[in-house]
Design a protein around this motif. Structure first.
Motif, short mmCIF file in Angstrom:
data_model
loop_
_atom_site.label_atom_id
_atom_site.label_comp_id
_atom_site.label_asym_id
_atom_site.label_seq_id
_atom_site.Cartn_x
_atom_site.Cartn_y
_atom_site.Cartn_z
N VAL A 85 -14.26 57.87 34.63
CA VAL A 85 -13.14 58.22 33.68
C VAL A 85 -13.93 59.03 32.28
O VAL A 85 -14.78 58.42 31.90
CB VAL A 85 -12.24 57.22 33.05
N ALA A 86 -13.10 60.27 31.92
CA ALA A 86 -13.63 60.90 30.71
C ALA A 86 -12.63 61.14 29.68
O ALA A 86 -11.42 60.90 30.08
CB ALA A 86 -14.34 62.23 31.17
N CYS A 87 -12.97 61.26 28.53
CA CYS A 87 -11.91 61.50 27.50
C CYS A 87 -11.24 62.84 27.70
O CYS A 87 -11.83 63.69 28.23
CB CYS A 87 -12.46 61.35 26.15
N SER A 100 -6.62 46.01 24.28
CA SER A 100 -5.55 45.64 24.97
C SER A 100 -4.25 45.12 24.26
O SER A 100 -4.58 44.39 23.22
CB SER A 100 -6.02 44.46 25.73
N MET A 101 -3.46 46.10 24.04
CA MET A 101 -2.23 45.77 23.37
C MET A 101 -0.83 45.86 24.07
O MET A 101 -0.68 46.89 24.71
CB MET A 101 -2.23 46.94 22.31
N HIS A 102 0.17 44.77 23.88
CA HIS A 102 1.17 44.80 24.56
C HIS A 102 1.07 45.01 26.02
O HIS A 102 2.20 46.11 26.35
CB HIS A 102 2.09 45.76 23.80
N ASP A 103 0.53 44.42 26.78
CA ASP A 103 0.40 44.56 28.07
C ASP A 103 -0.09 45.96 28.65
O ASP A 103 0.36 46.41 29.80
CB ASP A 103 1.57 44.30 28.76
N GLN A 104 -0.84 46.78 27.61
CA GLN A 104 -1.22 48.10 28.08
C GLN A 104 -2.75 48.05 27.65
O GLN A 104 -3.15 47.55 26.68
CB GLN A 104 -0.44 49.16 27.32
N VAL A 105 -3.49 48.86 28.55
CA VAL A 105 -5.01 48.94 28.26
C VAL A 105 -5.18 50.62 27.87
O VAL A 105 -4.77 51.43 28.54
CB VAL A 105 -5.87 48.64 29.20
N TRP A 106 -6.00 50.75 26.61
CA TRP A 106 -5.96 51.91 26.15
C TRP A 106 -7.73 52.30 25.92
O TRP A 106 -8.34 51.21 25.76
CB TRP A 106 -5.66 52.13 24.85
N LEU A 107 -8.17 53.39 26.18
CA LEU A 107 -9.68 53.81 25.91
C LEU A 107 -9.64 54.54 24.84
O LEU A 107 -8.90 55.56 24.70
CB LEU A 107 -10.12 54.53 27.46
N HIS A 113 -10.54 59.65 20.00
CA HIS A 113 -9.55 59.83 20.85
C HIS A 113 -8.85 58.90 21.64
O HIS A 113 -10.01 58.26 22.34
CB HIS A 113 -9.96 61.17 21.62
N GLN A 114 -7.98 58.35 21.77
CA GLN A 114 -7.36 57.51 22.67
C GLN A 114 -6.55 57.88 23.64
O GLN A 114 -5.79 59.03 23.61
CB GLN A 114 -6.34 56.43 21.61
N GLN A 115 -6.57 57.25 25.00
CA GLN A 115 -5.53 57.46 26.13
C GLN A 115 -5.40 56.26 26.77
O GLN A 115 -6.35 55.35 26.87
CB GLN A 115 -6.62 58.50 26.93
N HIS A 116 -3.96 56.21 27.32
CA HIS A 116 -3.65 55.20 27.99
C HIS A 116 -4.01 55.13 29.36
O HIS A 116 -4.04 56.17 30.01
CB HIS A 116 -2.07 55.29 27.96
N GLU A 117 -4.62 54.02 29.84
CA GLU A 117 -5.34 53.85 31.25
C GLU A 117 -4.34 53.14 32.12
O GLU A 117 -4.29 51.91 31.88
CB GLU A 117 -6.69 53.56 31.13
N THR A 122 -4.04 44.07 31.71
CA THR A 122 -4.37 42.99 31.10
C THR A 122 -5.34 42.12 31.58
O THR A 122 -6.09 41.39 31.05
CB THR A 122 -3.34 42.54 30.41
N ALA A 123 -4.96 41.88 33.11
CA ALA A 123 -5.87 40.77 33.91
C ALA A 123 -7.32 41.35 33.99
O ALA A 123 -8.21 40.71 33.52
CB ALA A 123 -5.27 40.73 35.17
N TRP A 124 -7.54 42.77 34.14
CA TRP A 124 -8.65 43.34 34.17
C TRP A 124 -9.54 43.12 32.82
O TRP A 124 -10.60 42.60 32.89
CB TRP A 124 -8.71 44.69 34.48
N PHE A 125 -8.59 43.43 31.68
CA PHE A 125 -9.32 43.41 30.55
C PHE A 125 -9.78 41.65 30.04
O PHE A 125 -10.83 41.48 29.66
CB PHE A 125 -8.42 43.43 29.20
N ASN A 126 -8.94 40.66 30.69
CA ASN A 126 -9.48 39.51 30.31
C ASN A 126 -10.51 39.12 31.24
O ASN A 126 -11.40 38.13 30.82
CB ASN A 126 -8.13 38.50 30.71
N ARG A 127 -10.67 39.63 32.36
CA ARG A 127 -11.87 39.22 33.12
C ARG A 127 -13.06 39.90 32.56
O ARG A 127 -14.15 39.17 32.97
CB ARG A 127 -11.55 39.85 34.57
N HIS A 128 -13.05 40.88 32.25
CA HIS A 128 -14.34 41.59 31.80
C HIS A 128 -14.77 41.40 30.14
O HIS A 128 -15.74 41.59 29.96
CB HIS A 128 -14.16 43.10 31.93
N SER A 129 -13.80 40.71 29.36
CA SER A 129 -13.94 40.63 27.97
C SER A 129 -14.68 39.25 27.75
O SER A 129 -14.26 38.32 28.36
CB SER A 129 -12.66 40.83 27.13
#
Length: 149
Positions: A85-87, A100-107, A113-117, A122-129
């Motif tokens: 994934v690139a910006c 991780s905000m409101h059940d969405q993950v942003w890079l 620069h921010q982009q919605h992925e 959220t489950a991926w975020f919780n596993r890796h954070s």
């Protein structure tokens, strides 16, 4: 001959069972003397003091519904479905902040620069954070804490 042996064993076994049952009935309701002595010498216990069971406010961690979001640094490239994934704006492909905000993950790249992925959740975020090390009042404070602008 074997029938007589079997009958004799059954009679002996039933006699042993009968004696054991009689002994058990005789001992029913008896209390060992040691227990009686301990009960006589025991003093009534004082009632336990009532204490506040809750954690002090300064040690409480806010729950997920009290936070606007969570952020973690991700210095490596993000690879999803075999693709790096690139910006979308500057082309950066590593040194991300993952939000991780409101059940969405942003890079968020280093340039801000921010982009919605959509492929992350959220489950991926919780596993890796890992566990959070700080709580910030504003998003800008969080960015400064993580060394981003």
């Amino acid at each position: 001959m074997f029938g007589r042996i079997r009958r004799r064993r059954e009679q002996e076994f039933s006699e042993i069972q009968r004696k054991a049952h009689e002994d058990w009935l005789r001992m029913d309701g008896l209390v060992p003397p040691v227990v009686q002595m301990q009960a006589a010498t025991e003093q009534p216990a004082e009632p336990a003091p009532v204490v506040d069971d809750f954690i002090p406010p300064e040690l409480r961690v806010p729950s997920h519904d009290q936070l606007d979001g969570r952020v973690m640094p991700w210095p490596w490239p993000v690879v999803l479905e075999g693709e790096v994934v690139a910006c979308a704006e500057c082309g950066a492909y590593r040194d991300w902040l993952i939000l991780s905000m409101h059940d969405q993950v942003w890079l968020r790249c280093r340039d801000g620069h921010q982009q919605h992925e959509r492929r992350l959740d959220t489950a991926w975020f919780n596993r890796h954070s890992g566990p959070g090390d700080a709580i910030h009042a504003t998003f800008e404070d969080c960015l400064r804490h993580l060394g981003h602008r």
